[in-house]
Design a protein around this motif. Structure first.
Motif, PDB file in Angstrom:
ATOM      1  N   MET A 115       3.756  -2.671  17.387  1.00  0.00           N
ATOM      2  CA  MET A 115       3.780  -1.911  16.139  1.00  0.00           C
ATOM      3  C   MET A 115       3.227  -2.777  15.006  1.00  0.00           C
ATOM      4  N   LEU A 116       2.191  -2.283  14.318  1.00  0.00           N
ATOM      5  CA  LEU A 116       1.625  -3.003  13.185  1.00  0.00           C
ATOM      6  C   LEU A 116       2.362  -2.617  11.908  1.00  0.00           C
ATOM      7  N   THR A 117       2.805  -3.621  11.155  1.00  0.00           N
ATOM      8  CA  THR A 117       3.480  -3.366   9.892  1.00  0.00           C
ATOM      9  C   THR A 117       2.470  -3.433   8.750  1.00  0.00           C
ATOM     10  N   VAL A 118       2.606  -2.504   7.797  1.00  0.00           N
ATOM     11  CA  VAL A 118       1.604  -2.347   6.746  1.00  0.00           C
ATOM     12  C   VAL A 118       2.277  -2.360   5.373  1.00  0.00           C
ATOM     13  N   LEU A 119       1.665  -3.088   4.423  1.00  0.00           N
ATOM     14  CA  LEU A 119       2.083  -3.055   3.031  1.00  0.00           C
ATOM     15  C   LEU A 119       0.998  -2.375   2.216  1.00  0.00           C
ATOM     16  N   LEU A 120       1.389  -1.476   1.304  1.00  0.00           N
ATOM     17  CA  LEU A 120       0.444  -0.761   0.457  1.00  0.00           C
ATOM     18  C   LEU A 120       0.609  -1.208  -0.987  1.00  0.00           C
ATOM     19  N   ALA A 121      -0.509  -1.512  -1.657  1.00  0.00           N
ATOM     20  CA  ALA A 121      -0.479  -1.888  -3.067  1.00  0.00           C
ATOM     21  C   ALA A 121      -1.499  -1.057  -3.826  1.00  0.00           C
ATOM     22  N   ASP A 122      -0.998  -0.159  -4.675  1.00  0.00           N
ATOM     23  CA  ASP A 122      -1.860   0.720  -5.465  1.00  0.00           C
ATOM     24  C   ASP A 122      -1.022   1.266  -6.615  1.00  0.00           C
ATOM     25  N   ASP A 123      -1.592   1.289  -7.821  1.00  0.00           N
ATOM     26  CA  ASP A 123      -0.807   1.761  -8.956  1.00  0.00           C
ATOM     27  C   ASP A 123      -0.840   3.277  -9.119  1.00  0.00           C
ATOM     28  N   HIS A 124      -1.575   3.980  -8.257  1.00  0.00           N
ATOM     29  CA  HIS A 124      -1.598   5.439  -8.278  1.00  0.00           C
ATOM     30  C   HIS A 124      -0.628   5.970  -7.224  1.00  0.00           C
ATOM     31  N   ALA A 125       0.474   6.523  -7.690  1.00  0.00           N
ATOM     32  CA  ALA A 125       1.541   6.946  -6.781  1.00  0.00           C
ATOM     33  C   ALA A 125       1.076   8.000  -5.786  1.00  0.00           C
ATOM     34  N   LEU A 126       0.246   8.939  -6.242  1.00  0.00           N
ATOM     35  CA  LEU A 126      -0.189  10.020  -5.356  1.00  0.00           C
ATOM     36  C   LEU A 126      -1.040   9.480  -4.219  1.00  0.00           C
ATOM     37  N   PHE A 127      -1.972   8.590  -4.533  1.00  0.00           N
ATOM     38  CA  PHE A 127      -2.821   8.008  -3.493  1.00  0.00           C
ATOM     39  C   PHE A 127      -1.982   7.165  -2.546  1.00  0.00           C
ATOM     40  N   ARG A 128      -1.080   6.377  -3.118  1.00  0.00           N
ATOM     41  CA  ARG A 128      -0.239   5.498  -2.304  1.00  0.00           C
ATOM     42  C   ARG A 128       0.623   6.297  -1.331  1.00  0.00           C
ATOM     43  N   SER A 129       1.219   7.371  -1.818  1.00  0.00           N
ATOM     44  CA  SER A 129       2.069   8.188  -0.949  1.00  0.00           C
ATOM     45  C   SER A 129       1.245   8.883   0.121  1.00  0.00           C
ATOM     46  N   GLY A 130      -0.001   9.234  -0.221  1.00  0.00           N
ATOM     47  CA  GLY A 130      -0.871   9.855   0.774  1.00  0.00           C
ATOM     48  C   GLY A 130      -1.219   8.904   1.904  1.00  0.00           C
ATOM     49  N   VAL A 131      -1.540   7.678   1.548  1.00  0.00           N
ATOM     50  CA  VAL A 131      -1.853   6.679   2.570  1.00  0.00           C
ATOM     51  C   VAL A 131      -0.621   6.400   3.422  1.00  0.00           C
ATOM     52  N   ARG A 132       0.545   6.314   2.773  1.00  0.00           N
ATOM     53  CA  ARG A 132       1.771   6.054   3.535  1.00  0.00           C
ATOM     54  C   ARG A 132       2.033   7.187   4.528  1.00  0.00           C
ATOM     55  N   ALA A 133       1.819   8.414   4.108  1.00  0.00           N
ATOM     56  CA  ALA A 133       2.040   9.549   5.001  1.00  0.00           C
ATOM     57  C   ALA A 133       1.124   9.465   6.218  1.00  0.00           C
ATOM     58  N   ILE A 134      -0.125   9.051   5.982  1.00  0.00           N
ATOM     59  CA  ILE A 134      -1.072   8.904   7.090  1.00  0.00           C
ATOM     60  C   ILE A 134      -0.614   7.798   8.034  1.00  0.00           C
ATOM     61  N   VAL A 135      -0.237   6.653   7.452  1.00  0.00           N
ATOM     62  CA  VAL A 135       0.186   5.507   8.257  1.00  0.00           C
ATOM     63  C   VAL A 135       1.419   5.844   9.093  1.00  0.00           C
ATOM     64  N   ASP A 136       2.402   6.471   8.472  1.00  0.00           N
ATOM     65  CA  ASP A 136       3.675   6.709   9.151  1.00  0.00           C
ATOM     66  C   ASP A 136       3.607   7.804  10.216  1.00  0.00           C
TER      67      ASP A 136
END
Length: 226
Positions: free
Chosen positions: A1-22
């Motif tokens: 399992m690869l663990t991922v950290l996301l850094a972005d000041d745009h909450a909508l984009f960040r949550s979108g990437v997290r949804a894809i990753v998860d």
């Protein structure tokens, strides 16, 4: 399992990437932060496999954070840099820092996931549209007057592989173009990197464009050995 950290000041984009990753069975997001300084601190604390950083963030920008993460003693976290703007300065700085990827934020979700996996195994992913468009512009400003003598260490086939790396081709694309197996291509890529003293395929692309290698093709220069 690869663990991922996301850094972005745009909450909508960040949550979108997290949804894809998860949604991926082999990926999990372990943290979200909103600026580069927090990213550096979180990477030091959590040691994720991959950190995905936006270039433009408050306090500390993504490129400065990437440089700090990669340069940290004992760092094992691969860094992917995301940007809305295909700036040649940003690309060059990111590659010099030793990141594992430089991608446009408009990248399709499946390519984002693929890039995270590529970075997680220690390889480099550069958005092909970015590399193909910007590398010649980087070369124009910093290219050496003559191709370096190190090129003479390469065989003709290795020289062909280097030129395709300069065009941001994947191993599969190189294999198809040269009618070779992917394992053979991987061997050629490894030899090119070793002979030229380069860290990875991204730096091979920068080397080719900034040292006149691509120009040398038009002038008929070839490696000395078959």
């Amino acid at each position: 399992m690869l663990t991922v950290l996301l850094a972005d000041d745009h909450a909508l984009f960040r949550s979108g990437v997290r949804a894809i990753v998860d949604t991926q069975p082999d990926l999990t997001c372990v943290a979200e932060v909103t600026d580069g300084r927090a990213a550096v601190e979180a990477v030091a604390r959590l040691r994720p496999d991959v950190a995905v950083l936006d270039v433009r963030m408050p306090n500390t920008d993504g490129l400065t954070a990437a440089e700090a993460i990669v340069a940290a003693p004992g760092n094992t976290t691969a860094v992917l840099v995301l940007t809305t703007y295909d700036s040649d300065e940003s690309l060059h700085r990111a590659l010099r820092a030793g990141v594992n990827g430089f991608l446009l934020k408009s990248i399709p979700p499946e390519e984002m996931v693929s890039a995270i996996r590529v970075a997680g195994r220690g390889d480099t992913a550069i958005d092909p549209s970015v590399a193909r468009r910007l590398a010649p512009r980087i070369a124009t400003s910093v290219r050496a007057p003559e191709p370096p003598p190190e090129l003479d260490r390469l065989t003709v086939r290795e020289h062909e592989v280097l030129l395709l790396l300069a065009d941001a081709r994947t191993n599969a694309e190189i294999a198809a173009h040269l009618h070779l197996g992917e394992e053979t291509v991987r061997t050629h890529v490894s030899r090119v990197l070793a002979k030229l003293g380069l860290r990875d395929r991204a730096h091979a692309a920068v080397f080719a464009h900034t040292n006149g290698v691509v120009r040398a093709v038009g002038e008929g220069r070839r490696p000395a050995r078959p």
